[in-house]
Design a protein around this motif. Sequence first.
Motif, mmCIF file in Angstrom:
data_model
loop_
_atom_site.group_PDB
_atom_site.id
_atom_site.type_symbol
_atom_site.label_atom_id
_atom_site.label_comp_id
_atom_site.label_asym_id
_atom_site.label_seq_id
_atom_site.Cartn_x
_atom_site.Cartn_y
_atom_site.Cartn_z
ATOM 1 N N UNK A 126 25.429 63.278 -30.932
ATOM 2 C CA UNK A 126 25.075 62.538 -32.144
ATOM 3 C C UNK A 126 26.299 62.405 -33.052
ATOM 4 N N UNK A 127 26.459 61.209 -33.607
ATOM 5 C CA UNK A 127 27.624 60.945 -34.449
ATOM 6 C C UNK A 127 27.623 61.843 -35.684
ATOM 7 N N UNK A 128 26.436 62.256 -36.125
ATOM 8 C CA UNK A 128 26.350 63.136 -37.285
ATOM 9 C C UNK A 128 27.087 64.447 -37.080
ATOM 10 N N UNK A 129 27.324 64.833 -35.839
ATOM 11 C CA UNK A 129 28.053 66.059 -35.550
ATOM 12 C C UNK A 129 29.523 65.847 -35.257
ATOM 13 N N UNK A 130 29.983 64.609 -35.374
ATOM 14 C CA UNK A 130 31.392 64.313 -35.114
ATOM 15 C C UNK A 130 32.269 64.768 -36.278
ATOM 16 N N UNK A 131 33.473 65.179 -35.954
ATOM 17 C CA UNK A 131 34.468 65.449 -36.985
ATOM 18 C C UNK A 131 34.994 64.120 -37.525
ATOM 19 N N UNK A 132 35.753 64.168 -38.620
ATOM 20 C CA UNK A 132 36.328 62.946 -39.171
ATOM 21 C C UNK A 132 37.236 62.266 -38.150
ATOM 22 N N UNK A 133 38.036 63.061 -37.441
ATOM 23 C CA UNK A 133 38.916 62.484 -36.435
ATOM 24 C C UNK A 133 38.149 61.795 -35.320
ATOM 25 N N UNK A 134 37.029 62.369 -34.907
ATOM 26 C CA UNK A 134 36.204 61.753 -33.867
ATOM 27 C C UNK A 134 35.577 60.461 -34.372
ATOM 28 N N UNK A 135 35.179 60.457 -35.632
ATOM 29 C CA UNK A 135 34.620 59.213 -36.195
ATOM 30 C C UNK A 135 35.689 58.132 -36.274
ATOM 31 N N UNK A 136 36.931 58.530 -36.556
ATOM 32 C CA UNK A 136 38.024 57.557 -36.553
ATOM 33 C C UNK A 136 38.192 56.959 -35.155
ATOM 34 N N UNK A 137 38.133 57.793 -34.137
ATOM 35 C CA UNK A 137 38.254 57.309 -32.766
ATOM 36 C C UNK A 137 37.094 56.367 -32.424
ATOM 37 N N UNK A 138 35.899 56.715 -32.881
ATOM 38 C CA UNK A 138 34.742 55.853 -32.620
ATOM 39 C C UNK A 138 34.891 54.509 -33.338
ATOM 40 N N UNK A 139 35.398 54.550 -34.569
ATOM 41 C CA UNK A 139 35.631 53.304 -35.293
ATOM 42 C C UNK A 139 36.667 52.438 -34.601
ATOM 43 N N UNK A 140 37.683 53.064 -34.043
ATOM 44 C CA UNK A 140 38.709 52.326 -33.309
ATOM 45 C C UNK A 140 38.119 51.746 -32.024
ATOM 46 N N UNK A 141 37.266 52.513 -31.366
ATOM 47 C CA UNK A 141 36.592 51.995 -30.172
ATOM 48 C C UNK A 141 35.772 50.762 -30.511
ATOM 49 N N UNK A 142 35.077 50.801 -31.634
ATOM 50 C CA UNK A 142 34.286 49.646 -32.066
ATOM 51 C C UNK A 142 35.174 48.441 -32.321
ATOM 52 N N UNK A 143 36.345 48.676 -32.926
ATOM 53 C CA UNK A 143 37.278 47.575 -33.198
ATOM 54 C C UNK A 143 37.794 46.938 -31.915
ATOM 55 N N UNK A 144 37.858 47.722 -30.846
ATOM 56 C CA UNK A 144 38.403 47.241 -29.583
ATOM 57 C C UNK A 144 37.355 46.648 -28.647
ATOM 58 N N UNK A 145 36.087 46.699 -29.035
ATOM 59 C CA UNK A 145 35.006 46.267 -28.144
ATOM 60 C C UNK A 145 35.188 44.839 -27.636
ATOM 61 N N UNK A 146 35.575 43.933 -28.530
ATOM 62 C CA UNK A 146 35.708 42.536 -28.140
ATOM 63 C C UNK A 146 37.016 42.206 -27.465
ATOM 64 N N UNK A 147 37.838 43.231 -27.140
ATOM 65 C CA UNK A 147 39.160 43.043 -26.549
ATOM 66 C C UNK A 147 39.989 42.054 -27.381
ATOM 67 N N UNK A 148 40.106 42.303 -28.699
ATOM 68 C CA UNK A 148 40.707 41.323 -29.606
ATOM 69 C C UNK A 148 42.221 41.230 -29.482
ATOM 70 N N UNK A 149 42.745 40.077 -29.858
ATOM 71 C CA UNK A 149 44.192 39.885 -29.880
ATOM 72 C C UNK A 149 44.823 40.366 -31.165
ATOM 73 N N UNK A 150 43.992 40.618 -32.188
ATOM 74 C CA UNK A 150 44.475 41.069 -33.495
ATOM 75 C C UNK A 150 43.714 42.324 -33.896
ATOM 76 N N UNK A 151 44.438 43.335 -34.375
ATOM 77 C CA UNK A 151 43.828 44.557 -34.877
ATOM 78 C C UNK A 151 44.268 44.785 -36.313
ATOM 79 N N UNK A 152 43.291 45.040 -37.196
ATOM 80 C CA UNK A 152 43.550 45.336 -38.598
ATOM 81 C C UNK A 152 42.960 46.712 -38.872
ATOM 82 N N UNK A 153 43.833 47.685 -39.122
ATOM 83 C CA UNK A 153 43.413 49.079 -39.207
ATOM 84 C C UNK A 153 43.838 49.687 -40.533
#
Length: 231
Positions: A126-153
Amino acid sequence: MTDISVRGLTKRFGPVTAVDGLTFDVPAGQITGFLGPNGAGKTTTLRMALGLIAPSAGEALIGGRRYADLPHPRRSVGALLEATGFHPGRSGRDHLRVLARAADADSERVEAVLDLVELRSAADRRVGGYSLGMRQRLGLAAALLGDPGVLVLDEPANGLDPAGMAWLRRLLRELAAEGRTVLVSSHVLSEVAQTVDQVVIINEGVLRYAGTLDGLGSDSLETAFLELTSR
């Protein structure tokens, strides 16, 4: 390849000018650091580029188009503005599955980005048990889902330990080497200096510098940053 072009970008909130006539380019195939002290206007600029707020003047174009005019925005641009918005009772994998529908991504892409951000071992927790660093990784995974050519972080290293920051540095370099446009806002200047190809520095909503690290003409990024933002 897709770049970001900012021209005369301005945002006023009543009598306050948060962003004042910014003009700079973010080239494809490179990592650009977006720097400034707290309250400099960085997040406002990023939100305008992503169509979340309307500019008072000027424009931010992605591949020559406003974000709202992109035919497939989630496949064109991946964004991480803050590691929030997660349902605490949902697993990391299920969170990505929900977002994948909006990005027109399949289950294989969900698994691919979990591997990319090294979260597979925690994907069913469950995401509720993730550390801040793990949530950052999950947010980055979400940003990469569409295989985008542009990343804004925005502050992607927030919550990461030294090993995590080294991992992020390698990942961003790999993504840029694939020809993607990577714009990273950060306060961790030592990490930025090891990661980026060029920097854009703003203060009080005004552009102070845009160019390569070598062009700063200082012994360190921190020294140049402090000089440019104390004027």
